[in-house]
Design a protein around this motif. Structure first.
Motif, PDB file in Angstrom:
ATOM      1  N   ASN A  51     -14.646 -28.329  11.995  1.00 30.12           N
ATOM      2  CA  ASN A  51     -14.868 -27.704  13.304  1.00 30.12           C
ATOM      3  C   ASN A  51     -14.724 -28.746  14.407  1.00 30.12           C
ATOM      4  O   ASN A  51     -14.107 -28.491  15.452  1.00 30.12           O
ATOM      5  CB  ASN A  51     -16.258 -27.081  13.376  1.00 30.12           C
ATOM      6  N   LEU A  52     -15.290 -29.928  14.190  1.00 31.04           N
ATOM      7  CA  LEU A  52     -15.136 -31.011  15.168  1.00 31.04           C
ATOM      8  C   LEU A  52     -13.661 -31.386  15.315  1.00 31.04           C
ATOM      9  O   LEU A  52     -13.163 -31.584  16.427  1.00 31.04           O
ATOM     10  CB  LEU A  52     -15.937 -32.236  14.722  1.00 31.04           C
ATOM     11  N   TYR A  53     -12.976 -31.475  14.177  1.00 28.59           N
ATOM     12  CA  TYR A  53     -11.561 -31.867  14.191  1.00 28.59           C
ATOM     13  C   TYR A  53     -10.731 -30.908  15.033  1.00 28.59           C
ATOM     14  O   TYR A  53      -9.851 -31.334  15.795  1.00 28.59           O
ATOM     15  CB  TYR A  53     -11.052 -31.902  12.750  1.00 28.59           C
ATOM     16  N   THR A  54     -11.008 -29.602  14.926  1.00 30.56           N
ATOM     17  CA  THR A  54     -10.224 -28.627  15.698  1.00 30.56           C
ATOM     18  C   THR A  54     -10.555 -28.678  17.190  1.00 30.56           C
ATOM     19  O   THR A  54      -9.864 -28.047  17.988  1.00 30.56           O
ATOM     20  CB  THR A  54     -10.466 -27.188  15.192  1.00 30.56           C
ATOM     21  N   GLN A  55     -11.598 -29.418  17.553  1.00 30.59           N
ATOM     22  CA  GLN A  55     -11.934 -29.606  18.970  1.00 30.59           C
ATOM     23  C   GLN A  55     -11.497 -30.978  19.463  1.00 30.59           C
ATOM     24  O   GLN A  55     -11.917 -31.428  20.535  1.00 30.59           O
ATOM     25  CB  GLN A  55     -13.439 -29.431  19.178  1.00 30.59           C
ATOM     26  N   GLY A  56     -10.665 -31.653  18.664  1.00 30.58           N
ATOM     27  CA  GLY A  56     -10.142 -32.944  19.077  1.00 30.58           C
ATOM     28  C   GLY A  56     -11.072 -34.108  18.830  1.00 30.58           C
ATOM     29  O   GLY A  56     -10.862 -35.202  19.366  1.00 30.58           O
ATOM     30  N   VAL A  57     -12.110 -33.915  17.995  1.00 34.67           N
ATOM     31  CA  VAL A  57     -13.069 -34.979  17.693  1.00 34.67           C
ATOM     32  C   VAL A  57     -12.821 -35.471  16.265  1.00 34.67           C
ATOM     33  O   VAL A  57     -12.871 -34.687  15.313  1.00 34.67           O
ATOM     34  CB  VAL A  57     -14.516 -34.472  17.821  1.00 34.67           C
ATOM     35  N   PHE A 110     -10.402 -35.554   4.979  1.00 33.32           N
ATOM     36  CA  PHE A 110     -10.131 -34.290   4.300  1.00 33.32           C
ATOM     37  C   PHE A 110      -8.634 -33.975   4.364  1.00 33.32           C
ATOM     38  O   PHE A 110      -8.233 -32.813   4.427  1.00 33.32           O
ATOM     39  CB  PHE A 110     -10.953 -33.161   4.917  1.00 33.32           C
ATOM     40  N   SER A 111      -7.807 -35.013   4.339  1.00 34.15           N
ATOM     41  CA  SER A 111      -6.360 -34.812   4.416  1.00 34.15           C
ATOM     42  C   SER A 111      -5.782 -34.227   3.135  1.00 34.15           C
ATOM     43  O   SER A 111      -4.641 -33.783   3.127  1.00 34.15           O
ATOM     44  CB  SER A 111      -5.655 -36.135   4.739  1.00 34.15           C
ATOM     45  N   ASP A 112      -6.549 -34.235   2.054  1.00 36.12           N
ATOM     46  CA  ASP A 112      -6.167 -33.526   0.824  1.00 36.12           C
ATOM     47  C   ASP A 112      -7.367 -32.692   0.403  1.00 36.12           C
ATOM     48  O   ASP A 112      -8.031 -32.972  -0.589  1.00 36.12           O
ATOM     49  CB  ASP A 112      -5.765 -34.512  -0.269  1.00 36.12           C
ATOM     50  N   PRO A 169     -14.060 -21.193   4.983  1.00 40.38           N
ATOM     51  CA  PRO A 169     -13.301 -21.805   6.093  1.00 40.38           C
ATOM     52  C   PRO A 169     -12.600 -23.092   5.668  1.00 40.38           C
ATOM     53  O   PRO A 169     -13.208 -23.942   5.021  1.00 40.38           O
ATOM     54  CB  PRO A 169     -14.394 -22.095   7.133  1.00 40.38           C
ATOM     55  N   TYR A 170     -11.328 -23.183   6.010  1.00 40.46           N
ATOM     56  CA  TYR A 170     -10.501 -24.377   5.813  1.00 40.46           C
ATOM     57  C   TYR A 170     -10.099 -24.623   4.357  1.00 40.46           C
ATOM     58  O   TYR A 170      -9.093 -25.270   4.098  1.00 40.46           O
ATOM     59  CB  TYR A 170     -11.194 -25.635   6.339  1.00 40.46           C
ATOM     60  N   VAL A 171     -10.888 -24.161   3.383  1.00 40.53           N
ATOM     61  CA  VAL A 171     -10.702 -24.586   2.000  1.00 40.53           C
ATOM     62  C   VAL A 171     -10.310 -23.446   1.069  1.00 40.53           C
ATOM     63  O   VAL A 171      -9.580 -23.647   0.105  1.00 40.53           O
ATOM     64  CB  VAL A 171     -11.999 -25.254   1.469  1.00 40.53           C
ATOM     65  N   ASP A 189      -2.407 -30.662   8.064  1.00 39.65           N
ATOM     66  CA  ASP A 189      -3.378 -31.717   8.344  1.00 39.65           C
ATOM     67  C   ASP A 189      -4.392 -31.849   7.217  1.00 39.65           C
ATOM     68  O   ASP A 189      -5.025 -32.901   7.059  1.00 39.65           O
ATOM     69  CB  ASP A 189      -4.117 -31.443   9.647  1.00 39.65           C
ATOM     70  N   LEU A 190      -4.567 -30.782   6.453  1.00 43.28           N
ATOM     71  CA  LEU A 190      -5.529 -30.765   5.352  1.00 43.28           C
ATOM     72  C   LEU A 190      -4.836 -30.892   3.998  1.00 43.28           C
ATOM     73  O   LEU A 190      -5.449 -30.656   2.960  1.00 43.28           O
ATOM     74  CB  LEU A 190      -6.358 -29.477   5.390  1.00 43.28           C
ATOM     75  N   GLY A 191      -3.559 -31.255   4.040  1.00 46.44           N
ATOM     76  CA  GLY A 191      -2.819 -31.411   2.799  1.00 46.44           C
ATOM     77  C   GLY A 191      -2.412 -30.099   2.163  1.00 46.44           C
ATOM     78  O   GLY A 191      -2.041 -30.055   0.990  1.00 46.44           O
ATOM     79  N   ARG A 192      -2.475 -29.010   2.944  1.00 44.88           N
ATOM     80  CA  ARG A 192      -2.089 -27.715   2.421  1.00 44.88           C
ATOM     81  C   ARG A 192      -0.684 -27.363   2.903  1.00 44.88           C
ATOM     82  O   ARG A 192      -0.220 -27.865   3.927  1.00 44.88           O
ATOM     83  CB  ARG A 192      -3.091 -26.640   2.851  1.00 44.88           C
ATOM     84  N   THR A 193      -0.006 -26.514   2.162  1.00 44.84           N
ATOM     85  CA  THR A 193       1.350 -26.134   2.511  1.00 44.84           C
ATOM     86  C   THR A 193       1.337 -24.833   3.296  1.00 44.84           C
ATOM     87  O   THR A 193       0.311 -24.179   3.448  1.00 44.84           O
ATOM     88  CB  THR A 193       2.206 -25.949   1.249  1.00 44.84           C
TER      89      THR A 193
END
Length: 558
Positions: A289-295, A301-303, A324-326, A366-370
């Motif tokens: 959540n922080l990452y999506t706000q530019g923090v 969690f790149s993979d 969420p995200y995973v 960004d999370l290593g997902r395709t």
């Protein structure tokens, strides 16, 4: 269900904080992260982790970037004791990582805990005791002064025990368990007593950890509680203010976010929200959540799927497909309108510009997902998603009206199968509909052609095979190969649209031709597709494809 639940479940009182500041603040940096997967998360498992799984998960937490990791409750678990000693004795804890151990306020447990971690470079020892009225009155039968005296006594004991081990840097963490349900004045009294007993200062670091042991109020109330304490704690400059949100109301992440706005510097939680009852705060969700706000979250969690696999294997708990995200389906759209918007977003997205793809709050890469599973097709899907898959996986860009036609064909098959259709299955449907000759539809299959130019137009000689495989030769004239082919077929059809594409690049690229054809006796139009290395041949094949489909429609009409 009670018609008036307010009598049985009275609301948590609001905090008297008229000048609260947290609602107008913005999160600009990540907190200090403490993973409690190996302690709080572990005690909530059907089968607690053995030593091997604990060590595997510990090393993964280090790899991700956690600098503080709660490694167990050594006075209560022999496996925890032995695992922690193994980490210390084998020098497996990196210099920049601080382990934490937990103990209740009992002299024998504190002594055993100190013995377990003595010799570590640096360690956090976590004391806790419940202070809320229900626990004071029902569970322990203790007054507030008695609780304060108990806290002071055991911290003094801890100081004496740790003084015998100067080789270790000792950090005390104190948690007034059930903080969120206690009177704020009581919480402040107990915490300040702990701060004084430890003599917190520049050389004696301390963490005050305020938990939502059982989540009982809305996140804004918890944020008010944190800001109230943040303003009043003694020796505040020498403290780290931490929170430990649980998720009983399903708002653990919101509690943590708003607590940080209110002054919390540190967050304790588990990777995917594991923990007692409804779990601890979900660190992955909170960090991203922080990452999506530019923090920058300070965790890697790149993979993310590799992290998920290790967590699932170590805990034996599956991650929900819509997590969420995973989750396996979190970046997947079945809805037609969503698919259309996502496809348009990908087409418009520039690599050096801010992320603006509808319905995707973060770039999966960004999370290593395709991007492979972003659009999937079932009976709820629409033309946009189907067109997206064909374009992405097979470089087929359909005209808008053709998208409508083909999506109706796919929807019919999806409804009949009552299941999801893969990209490969959609491609098979496309080939069967437009590219594969079906003799039963029209009685002819393309074999060859010859074109010649004359002053009055182009002349075509078509070789077609009939249903029995016998060759037929047709001739026609027109102002181009498409018109000549229509004339040769001698069918009541007209060409209303023509487009050509190139599949691939360079001299080896394949040409794709698309025609839209209509006949007076058939409602609407039909599309035909031809694919060949030669664009003229592809155009002829497209006319034959459309003719076959019109003939099939005529047969049905009759």
């Amino acid at each position: 269900m009670l018609t008036d639940p307010s009598q049985k479940y009275p609301a948590t009182p609001l905090v008297d904080l008229p000048d609260r500041q947290w609602p107008s603040r913005k999160l600009t940096q990540a907190p200090i992260w403490l993973s409690t997967d190996l302690r709080d998360g572990n005690q909530a498992l059907f089968e607690p982790m053995n030593r091997e799984r604990k060590l595997r998960l510990f090393h993964e937490l280090v790899r991700i970037g956690f600098k503080e990791i709660e490694v167990g409750f050594p006075a209560a678990s022999r496996i925890d004791f032995e695992t922690i000693r193994h980490l210390i004795d084998e020098n497996l804890i990196p210099d920049d990582v601080t382990p934490m151990v937990m103990t209740q306020l009992r002299e024998d447990l504190i002594t055993e805990t100190v013995n377990c971690v003595a010799g570590a470079r640096r360690v956090i020892v976590h004391f806790y005791n419940a202070i809320a009225p229900a626990w004071r009155e029902i569970v322990f039968g203790m007054s507030v002064p008695q609780i304060v005296s108990m806290v002071e006594h055991h911290i003094v004991l801890f100081r004496r025990l740790t003084a015998a081990h100067p080789e270790t840097e000792w950090i005390l963490q104190y948690s007034p368990e059930t903080f969120c349900m206690a009177e704020l004045e009581v919480s402040l009294t107990v915490c300040n007593a702990a701060i004084r007993a430890w003599d917190a200062g520049p050389q004696r670091p301390m963490i005050i950890n305020l938990p939502t042991t059982v989540e009982v109020s809305t996140p804004n109330v918890f944020a008010d509680q944190i800001e109230w304490m943040n303003r009043r704690l003694e020796r505040r400059a020498h403290l780290v203010l931490s929170v430990h949100p649980h998720n009983d109301r399903g708002t653990g992440v919101a509690c943590a976010e708003q607590a940080m706005l209110a002054g919390a510097q540190r967050v304790e939680g588990c990777l995917f929200g594991n923990g007692e009852r409804s779990g601890n705060v979900d660190v992955v969700t909170l960090a991203l959540n922080l990452y999506t706000q530019g923090v920058a979250p300070g965790l890697d969690f790149s993979d993310i799927m590799a992290v998920a696999r290790i967590a699932e294997e170590c805990t034996a708990l599956p991650i929900h497909p819509r997590h969420p995200y995973v989750g396996d389906l979190v970046f997947t759209a079945f809805s037609g309108s969503h698919q259309d918007a996502i496809a348009k977003g990908f087409a418009a997205q520039q690599p050096d510009r801010p992320w603006r793809v509808p319905y995707l709050p973060v770039d999966p890469k960004d999370l290593g997902r395709t991007y492979d599973s972003i659009v999937r097709v079932n009976s709820q899907s629409g033309k946009g998603g189907i067109a997206f898959l064909l374009q992405r996986d097979h470089h087929i860009t359909m005209p808008r009206r053709m998208q409508v036609e083909f999506s109706a064909i796919v929807q019919t098959l999806a409804d009949a199968s009552e299941t999801e259709l893969s990209s490969e299955q959609i491609w098979e449907i496309f080939q069967d509909t437009y590219l594969t000759p079906v003799r039963e539809r029209s009685g002819f299959v393309y074999r060859a052609h010859q074109l010649s130019q004359h002053p009055q137009g182009e002349h075509i000689v078509l070789e077609l095979a009939d249903a029995a495989g016998k060759l037929r030769t047709l001739e026609g004239w027109g102002n181009g190969p498409i018109a000549a082919t229509v004339a040769a077929l001698d069918l009541p059809m007209r060409i209303d649209g023509y487009e050509e594409r190139s599949l691939g690049k360079g001299s080896d690229a394949t040409a794709l031709a698309i025609v839209e054809a209509a006949a007076d006796s058939v409602p609407g139009s039909r599309f035909g597709v031809g694919c060949h290395a030669n664009i003229t041949t592809a155009s002829i094949l497209a006319v034959l494809s459309a003719a076959q489909r019109l003939c099939a429609a005529l047969a049905v009409a009759r």
